[in-house]
Design a protein around this motif. Structure first.
Motif, PDB file in Angstrom:
ATOM      1  N   TYR A   1       0.849  -1.189   0.000  1.00  0.00           N
ATOM      2  CA  TYR A   1       0.000   0.000   0.000  1.00  0.00           C
ATOM      3  C   TYR A   1       0.883   1.237   0.000  1.00  0.00           C
ATOM      4  CZ  TYR A   1      -3.223   3.633   1.476  1.00  0.00           C
ATOM      5  OH  TYR A   1      -3.947   4.797   1.541  1.00  0.00           O
ATOM      6  N   ILE A   2       0.683   2.089  -1.004  1.00  0.00           N
ATOM      7  CA  ILE A   2       1.431   3.351  -1.073  1.00  0.00           C
ATOM      8  C   ILE A   2       0.454   4.468  -0.722  1.00  0.00           C
ATOM      9  CG2 ILE A   2       2.848   4.860  -2.529  1.00  0.00           C
ATOM     10  CD1 ILE A   2       4.118   2.214  -2.713  1.00  0.00           C
ATOM     11  N   PRO A   3       0.736   5.201   0.351  1.00  0.00           N
ATOM     12  CA  PRO A   3      -0.208   6.242   0.760  1.00  0.00           C
ATOM     13  C   PRO A   3      -0.208   7.443  -0.180  1.00  0.00           C
ATOM     14  CG  PRO A   3       1.572   5.976   2.381  1.00  0.00           C
ATOM     15  CD  PRO A   3       1.898   5.100   1.226  1.00  0.00           C
ATOM     16  N   LYS A   4      -1.165   8.334   0.052  1.00  0.00           N
ATOM     17  CA  LYS A   4      -1.332   9.534  -0.781  1.00  0.00           C
ATOM     18  C   LYS A   4      -0.034  10.287  -0.993  1.00  0.00           C
ATOM     19  CE  LYS A   4      -6.105  10.654   0.101  1.00  0.00           C
ATOM     20  NZ  LYS A   4      -7.088  11.493   0.774  1.00  0.00           N
ATOM     21  N   GLY A   5       0.233  10.626  -2.224  1.00  0.00           N
ATOM     22  CA  GLY A   5       1.349  11.521  -2.532  1.00  0.00           C
ATOM     23  C   GLY A   5       2.729  10.929  -2.350  1.00  0.00           C
ATOM     24  N   ILE A   6       2.811   9.640  -2.075  1.00  0.00           N
ATOM     25  CA  ILE A   6       4.139   9.051  -1.847  1.00  0.00           C
ATOM     26  C   ILE A   6       4.635   8.346  -3.110  1.00  0.00           C
ATOM     27  CG2 ILE A   6       5.441   7.297  -0.560  1.00  0.00           C
ATOM     28  CD1 ILE A   6       4.777   9.707   1.130  1.00  0.00           C
ATOM     29  N   LYS A   7       5.830   8.731  -3.524  1.00  0.00           N
ATOM     30  CA  LYS A   7       6.464   8.016  -4.630  1.00  0.00           C
ATOM     31  C   LYS A   7       7.414   7.013  -3.990  1.00  0.00           C
ATOM     32  CE  LYS A   7       5.165  11.403  -7.627  1.00  0.00           C
ATOM     33  NZ  LYS A   7       3.790  11.255  -8.113  1.00  0.00           N
ATOM     34  N   CYS A   8       7.167   5.769  -4.195  1.00  0.00           N
ATOM     35  CA  CYS A   8       8.008   4.751  -3.581  1.00  0.00           C
ATOM     36  C   CYS A   8       9.430   4.879  -4.117  1.00  0.00           C
ATOM     37  CB  CYS A   8       7.460   3.358  -3.862  1.00  0.00           C
ATOM     38  SG  CYS A   8       8.403   2.094  -3.025  1.00  0.00           S
ATOM     39  N   PRO A   9      10.421   5.071  -3.218  1.00  0.00           N
ATOM     40  CA  PRO A   9      11.781   5.410  -3.667  1.00  0.00           C
ATOM     41  C   PRO A   9      12.570   4.223  -4.186  1.00  0.00           C
ATOM     42  CG  PRO A   9      11.709   5.262  -1.282  1.00  0.00           C
ATOM     43  CD  PRO A   9      10.319   4.997  -1.755  1.00  0.00           C
ATOM     44  N   MET A  10      12.050   3.018  -4.025  1.00  0.00           N
ATOM     45  CA  MET A  10      12.821   1.861  -4.511  1.00  0.00           C
ATOM     46  C   MET A  10      11.907   0.903  -5.253  1.00  0.00           C
ATOM     47  SD  MET A  10      13.334   0.005  -0.853  1.00  0.00           S
ATOM     48  CE  MET A  10      13.852   1.460   0.019  1.00  0.00           C
ATOM     49  N   GLU A  11      12.539   0.018  -6.021  1.00  0.00           N
ATOM     50  CA  GLU A  11      11.765  -0.992  -6.728  1.00  0.00           C
ATOM     51  C   GLU A  11      11.313  -2.034  -5.719  1.00  0.00           C
ATOM     52  OE1 GLU A  11      11.474  -0.652 -10.008  1.00  0.00           O
ATOM     53  OE2 GLU A  11      13.163   0.625 -10.570  1.00  0.00           O
ATOM     54  N   LEU A  12      10.049  -2.347  -5.711  1.00  0.00           N
ATOM     55  CA  LEU A  12       9.543  -3.396  -4.842  1.00  0.00           C
ATOM     56  C   LEU A  12       9.627  -4.711  -5.604  1.00  0.00           C
ATOM     57  CD1 LEU A  12       6.400  -1.470  -3.661  1.00  0.00           C
ATOM     58  CD2 LEU A  12       8.472  -1.884  -2.327  1.00  0.00           C
ATOM     59  N   SER A  13      10.051  -5.735  -4.901  1.00  0.00           N
ATOM     60  CA  SER A  13      10.318  -6.962  -5.651  1.00  0.00           C
ATOM     61  C   SER A  13       9.901  -8.219  -4.914  1.00  0.00           C
ATOM     62  CB  SER A  13      11.805  -7.034  -5.974  1.00  0.00           C
ATOM     63  OG  SER A  13      12.066  -8.225  -6.657  1.00  0.00           O
ATOM     64  N   THR A  14       9.462  -9.189  -5.682  1.00  0.00           N
ATOM     65  CA  THR A  14       9.114 -10.501  -5.140  1.00  0.00           C
ATOM     66  C   THR A  14       9.784 -11.556  -5.989  1.00  0.00           C
ATOM     67  OG1 THR A  14       6.932  -9.668  -4.664  1.00  0.00           O
ATOM     68  CG2 THR A  14       7.213 -12.019  -4.522  1.00  0.00           C
ATOM     69  N   TYR A  15      10.259 -12.608  -5.325  1.00  0.00           N
ATOM     70  CA  TYR A  15      10.802 -13.716  -6.088  1.00  0.00           C
ATOM     71  C   TYR A  15      10.024 -14.959  -5.722  1.00  0.00           C
ATOM     72  CZ  TYR A  15      14.514 -14.699  -9.316  1.00  0.00           C
ATOM     73  OH  TYR A  15      15.218 -14.954 -10.460  1.00  0.00           O
ATOM     74  N   PHE A  16       9.348 -15.533  -6.678  1.00  0.00           N
ATOM     75  CA  PHE A  16       8.569 -16.740  -6.409  1.00  0.00           C
ATOM     76  C   PHE A  16       9.343 -17.966  -6.846  1.00  0.00           C
ATOM     77  CE2 PHE A  16       5.007 -13.705  -7.161  1.00  0.00           C
ATOM     78  CZ  PHE A  16       4.519 -13.733  -5.871  1.00  0.00           C
TER      79      PHE A  16
END
Lengths: 481, 251
Positions: free
Chosen positions: A195-210
């Motif tokens: 969940y990214i709240p209002k006005g927030i630019k996520c500063p890093m790449e979010l990643s999942t490895y399955f």
């Protein structure tokens, strides 16, 4: 034997590089599916009552549904009672540092070339790693927390952020959406929540490895990604599976929600075990991925590089509900040996001035079948909708197939929908031409394939693009030296 | 430079080259003429190693190295270049990328480092000027959407970039208008040195007005049946091939 046949032969004999099994103690549910199993999964995961109810509802719906048969793929009927629906590395406890992670597991990651340490230090990627069904370790939580970003396993989200999960789960991909989505809703084991709240630019790449590890187990992840007003997130998903003779089922659901002015970039590199050169084994990848551009000016962009799985059935889609919203789909799908892929996208234009762009590149080698299936739908109220689709197929040899099924449904006269398609072949003549210029066939094929896929590859985040290119070359490698 | 001795080769069980002999020295330009179906293009294909041909006898030495035992790319790396009669299109691969890969593979085979980007661009610009190629050429895909003339000019450009020891031009003049012909010929003439050699396969004497050959050979039924200087080409233009056929059959 001609050169081209030689290449095909060599391609067919090149091995799957990610075929190894990790010996971690696993905890299994008994084979088969029933209400009891659904309850078992929910109990194992210490879920609240509402979640169990939701699962049971999905299970009951699933029982009423028929497995779809419209896709251009062929495989023996799946016995859904012969699958293990839950497998977790035994004893889940809180882990505070990598030292506490099972060394066997760390070795697995090393073999995959995704050393967590490296990831942490170098790339600033926050990873939520799902081995089989349980999320083992979520990195970077602390950094993200400071920004108010929630990035955790689905299980944790259900426990710690029930309101958010309740509000959004099943809103983009409803329980009843399709056979595999219903199945997933009933038995999903884990996955990622963000969940990214209002006005927030996520500063890093979010990643999942399955990674699918247990024999005879299906993997059913559930991913939910919500970006609130004006927020931004880029999410990377990588998949591998060990080499096994039997087919493994993978039926994931991914839901994305973008509110006003929000943007989501979702990138996948999928390299599940494709089966051996005789078509034995491999993963059945039946995935439902959908994004909802709920707010105005929102944007969702899917990029996928699909080189694995025996069968792929996957249509990452965008519902363009908000006015001025934008949906994009960039795809490279490579099939070799006996692989079958039926993949594409759906762009559903509902809001005014909505735009979508589809770029699909299919590469067929060996005896594989590669199908693009896409739908562009413009609703009555979607004034000034725009779509551009480009579907290109590249064939190598005489025994593979490329198919394109573009569906277009337009109910508004102001819509502009464009579709372009090409089919080309890496012929013996092209290979000889390259060789005559000093370039050997293997390199020539890699060069042609990379050129063919460039437009899609350029959309991947930097670190991921390097890995994707490596994967592409692995699936092509082994030709004449 | 090149020594072909009693070369016999065919395709699908049918013999096409029936004992061909040819010697080409450094600094020379040889023209090979002859009626359709006598094996002119086959000669280019067999020398460059195209798949599907069976060589039953003979040898072809390039500077003492037996070509017939090498892979096509090894022959190219040794300095053999074939300008194709029908250049293929390679979608998605830019001319710049293609040429760079080509140059670097040849350099690699000689144990040299890859060419630097500025050095490559400088060379490319210089050679593009030689064949009057448009600027957007660099980023366009190899031969995709090229006119017939542009494709042939591209062959000459590639030749200029790779600077081969021996270049075989397989009917490079066919389908060219007079301007394109002049550009192609001009390119070849500028590349001629005392250290390289050319074999020009053609139907028409027209090209030989621009590229003046040292020797002219007539091919018939898989062999070179007559050789001479440039005046032979003029004679053929005037009299056709029938008299050659009669001569051969009278033997």
């Amino acid at each position: 034997m001609s050169d081209q046949n030689q290449i095909l032969e060599d391609l067919s004999t090149s091995d799957y590089k990610y075929g190894f099994v990790t010996n971690i103690e696993q905890e299994f549910a008994p084979k088969g599916l029933s209400e009891d199993i659904v309850r078992f999964i929910s109990t194992k995961k210490e879920e609240p009552e509402w979640m169990l109810e939701w699962r049971l509802k999905a299970f009951r719906e699933w029982q009423k549904m028929e497995e779809p048969e419209w896709a251009n793929v062929h495989f023996p009927k799946i016995d859904f009672q012969d699958i293990i629906y839950y497998a977790a590395p035994k004893v889940k406890k809180e882990l505070n540092s990598l030292d506490e992670v099972d060394p066997e597991l760390l070795k697995t990651f090393e073999k995959l070339g995704i050393s967590l340490e490296e990831q942490k230090r170098l790339s600033g990627v926050a990873m939520d790693i799902v081995v089989d069904s349980v999320s083992v370790k979520t990195t970077f939580q602390k950094t993200l927390k400071e920004k108010g970003i929630i990035f955790c396993s689905m299980s944790d989200a259900i426990k710690n952020h029930p309101d958010l999960v309740k509000k959004y789960i099943g809103t983009v991909v409803p329980i009843k959406d399709n056979f595999f989505a219903a199945l997933n809703s009933a038995v999903f084991s884990d996955g990622s929540f963000c969940y990214i709240p209002k006005g927030i630019k996520c500063p890093m790449e979010l990643s999942t490895y399955f990674r699918i590890n247990a024999a005879g187990s299906g993997q059913f992840e559930r991913t939910l990604l919500v970006v609130d007003e004006g927020g931004y997130a880029s999410y990377l998903e990588g998949c591998t599976a060990p080499q096994r003779d039997e087919n493994q089922l993978h039926a994931a659901v991914v839901e994305l929600v973008a509110m006003d002015d929000a943007e989501i970039k979702y990138s996948t590199v999928q390299n599940w075990y494709p089966g051996d050169k005789d078509g034995k084994g491999g993963v059945y990848n039946f995935v439902t991925k959908r994004g909802m551009c709920k707010g105005k000016n929102s944007k969702i962009s899917w990029t996928q590089v699909e080189t694995g799985s025996a069968i792929t059935w996957k249509y990452p889609s965008c519902i363009l509900a908000g006015d001025n919203s934008i949906g994009e789909f960039y795809s490279v799908a490579v099939t070799n040996h006996f692989q079958q892929a039926d993949t594409g996208t759906k762009m559903i234009h509902i809001g005014k001035n909505t735009k979508s762009r589809i770029v699909s590149k299919g590469i067929s080698i060996g005896k594989s079948q590669n199908t693009y299936r896409g739908l562009v739908k413009v609703h009555k109220k979607a004034e000034n909708a725009r779509n551009f689709s480009q579907c290109d197929s590249l064939l190598m040899g005489n025994r593979c197939g490329a198919h394109t099924f573009p569906y277009i449904e337009v109910d508004n006269r102001s819509a502009k929908v464009e579709h372009e398609a090409t089919t080309s072949k890496i012929s013996e003549d092209i290979l000889f031409y390259c060789q005559q210029r000093g370039i050997d066939s293997e390199q020539a094929v890699a060069m042609i394939v990379n050129g063919f896929c460039k437009e899609v590859m350029d959309n991947l985040p930097m670190e991921f693009a390097v890995e994707a290119r490596k994967l592409l070359n692995i699936s092509l490698e082994g030709s004449v030296g | 430079m090149l020594k072909i001795n009693n070369l016999k080769a065919g395709i699908a069980g049918k013999e096409i080259l029936k004992g061909l002999n040819l010697e080409v020295n450094a600094g020379e330009v040889h023209a090979i003429m002859g009626p359709n179906g006598t094996g002119k293009s086959t000669l280019g294909n067999v020398l460059s190693g195209k798949d599907g041909y069976d060589v039953s006898e003979g040898s072809a030495l390039l500077e003492g190295v037996e070509l017939l035992e090498l892979s096509p790319e090894e022959r190219a790396q040794l300095g053999l270049f074939l300008a194709f009669q029908y250049p293929v299109e390679i979608p998605g691969v830019s001319n710049a990328n293609f040429l760079k890969a080509s140059i670097n593979e040849i350099r690699k085979s000689k144990g040299q480092n890859p060419i630097s980007a500025p050095e490559f661009l400088k060379l490319l610009r210089e050679k593009m000027e030689l064949v009057e190629m448009q600027k957007d050429f660099i980023s366009r895909s190899v031969n995709v959407g090229f006119s017939g003339g542009e494709k042939k000019r591209n062959e000459i450009l590639q030749m200029a970039m790779l600077n081969p020891k021996l270049a075989i031009l397989d009917e490079t003049d066919s389908g060219l208008d007079i301007d394109a012909l002049r550009i192609v010929a001009n390119g070849v003439n500028k590349l001629r040195t005392n250290d390289n050699a050319f074999i020009i396969i053609t139907h028409y004497q027209r090209l030989l007005d621009y590229i003046v050959p040292d020797f002219v050979h007539v091919m018939y039924d898989g062999r070179i049946v007559k050789s001479g200087d440039k005046s032979l080409a003029l004679e053929l233009e005037e009299k056709g091939y029938d008299w050659i056929k009669e001569e051969v059959e009278a033997l």
